[in-house]
Design a protein around this motif. Sequence first.
Motif, PDB file in Angstrom:
ATOM      1  N   SER A 207     -11.127 -26.252 -48.905  1.00 32.57           N
ATOM      2  CA  SER A 207     -11.592 -27.586 -49.298  1.00 32.57           C
ATOM      3  C   SER A 207     -11.613 -28.565 -48.133  1.00 32.57           C
ATOM      4  N   GLY A 208     -10.851 -28.259 -47.084  1.00 34.19           N
ATOM      5  CA  GLY A 208     -10.750 -29.186 -45.963  1.00 34.19           C
ATOM      6  C   GLY A 208      -9.800 -30.337 -46.218  1.00 34.19           C
ATOM      7  N   LEU A 209      -9.020 -30.256 -47.294  1.00 35.75           N
ATOM      8  CA  LEU A 209      -8.056 -31.307 -47.623  1.00 35.75           C
ATOM      9  C   LEU A 209      -6.647 -30.856 -47.252  1.00 35.75           C
ATOM     10  N   PRO A 210      -5.798 -31.808 -46.892  1.00 36.81           N
ATOM     11  CA  PRO A 210      -4.415 -31.446 -46.588  1.00 36.81           C
ATOM     12  C   PRO A 210      -3.669 -30.962 -47.836  1.00 36.81           C
ATOM     13  N   ILE A 211      -2.717 -30.081 -47.622  1.00 36.48           N
ATOM     14  CA  ILE A 211      -1.894 -29.565 -48.721  1.00 36.48           C
ATOM     15  C   ILE A 211      -1.230 -30.721 -49.467  1.00 36.48           C
ATOM     16  N   LYS A 212      -0.778 -31.712 -48.730  1.00 33.19           N
ATOM     17  CA  LYS A 212      -0.107 -32.871 -49.339  1.00 33.19           C
ATOM     18  C   LYS A 212      -1.029 -33.572 -50.348  1.00 33.19           C
ATOM     19  N   THR A 213      -2.303 -33.692 -50.014  1.00 33.38           N
ATOM     20  CA  THR A 213      -3.266 -34.338 -50.915  1.00 33.38           C
ATOM     21  C   THR A 213      -3.465 -33.501 -52.174  1.00 33.38           C
ATOM     22  N   ILE A 214      -3.552 -32.193 -52.008  1.00 34.51           N
ATOM     23  CA  ILE A 214      -3.738 -31.308 -53.164  1.00 34.51           C
ATOM     24  C   ILE A 214      -2.522 -31.382 -54.083  1.00 34.51           C
ATOM     25  N   ARG A 215      -1.337 -31.406 -53.507  1.00 32.54           N
ATOM     26  CA  ARG A 215      -0.115 -31.560 -54.320  1.00 32.54           C
ATOM     27  C   ARG A 215      -0.138 -32.885 -55.074  1.00 32.54           C
ATOM     28  N   TYR A 216      -0.534 -33.936 -54.371  1.00 29.04           N
ATOM     29  CA  TYR A 216      -0.585 -35.268 -54.976  1.00 29.04           C
ATOM     30  C   TYR A 216      -1.562 -35.284 -56.154  1.00 29.04           C
ATOM     31  N   TYR A 217      -2.756 -34.723 -55.965  1.00 32.82           N
ATOM     32  CA  TYR A 217      -3.737 -34.660 -57.034  1.00 32.82           C
ATOM     33  C   TYR A 217      -3.195 -33.855 -58.219  1.00 32.82           C
ATOM     34  N   ASP A 218      -2.483 -32.787 -57.926  1.00 33.71           N
ATOM     35  CA  ASP A 218      -1.891 -31.961 -58.982  1.00 33.71           C
ATOM     36  C   ASP A 218      -0.855 -32.768 -59.760  1.00 33.71           C
ATOM     37  N   GLU A 219      -0.022 -33.518 -59.041  1.00 34.70           N
ATOM     38  CA  GLU A 219       1.002 -34.334 -59.699  1.00 34.70           C
ATOM     39  C   GLU A 219       0.394 -35.437 -60.548  1.00 34.70           C
TER      40      GLU A 219
END
Length: 132
Positions: A18-30
Amino acid sequence: MLVSNQRLLFIGEVAKKSGLPIKTIRYYDELGLLKSSGRTKGGFRQFSSEVLYHLAFIKRAQNIGLSLEQIRDLLQEYDKPGFPCPKIKKELKDKIMAIDYQIEQLLFLQVDLEQLLSGINIFSECREITSH
């Protein structure tokens, strides 16, 4: 719908694709913007490949000015039977009208800038003629 033999992606794979940081994906999941397909015994999040489409949608929606809260509400409504509901239809129509207004304003600005540029070119040409 998930196919039972579909390979699940680890968050690092999702980040890379996706080109997104892992931190952003975790945040979106939360925030409830994404749905992980569970976790491994070691606690690592796993996602179906559909998450890549959701991430692309989230970025496009942000680019047109929707807040993460609005995006979450939209995605939650999308998952319900009978989508789109009247409330979501109205919000989307309002957003389309706002985009149309922005496009109109950008076109006016473009014309103004083109006129300014042509005026500058004419002024420059006049200065060159009078200086010779």
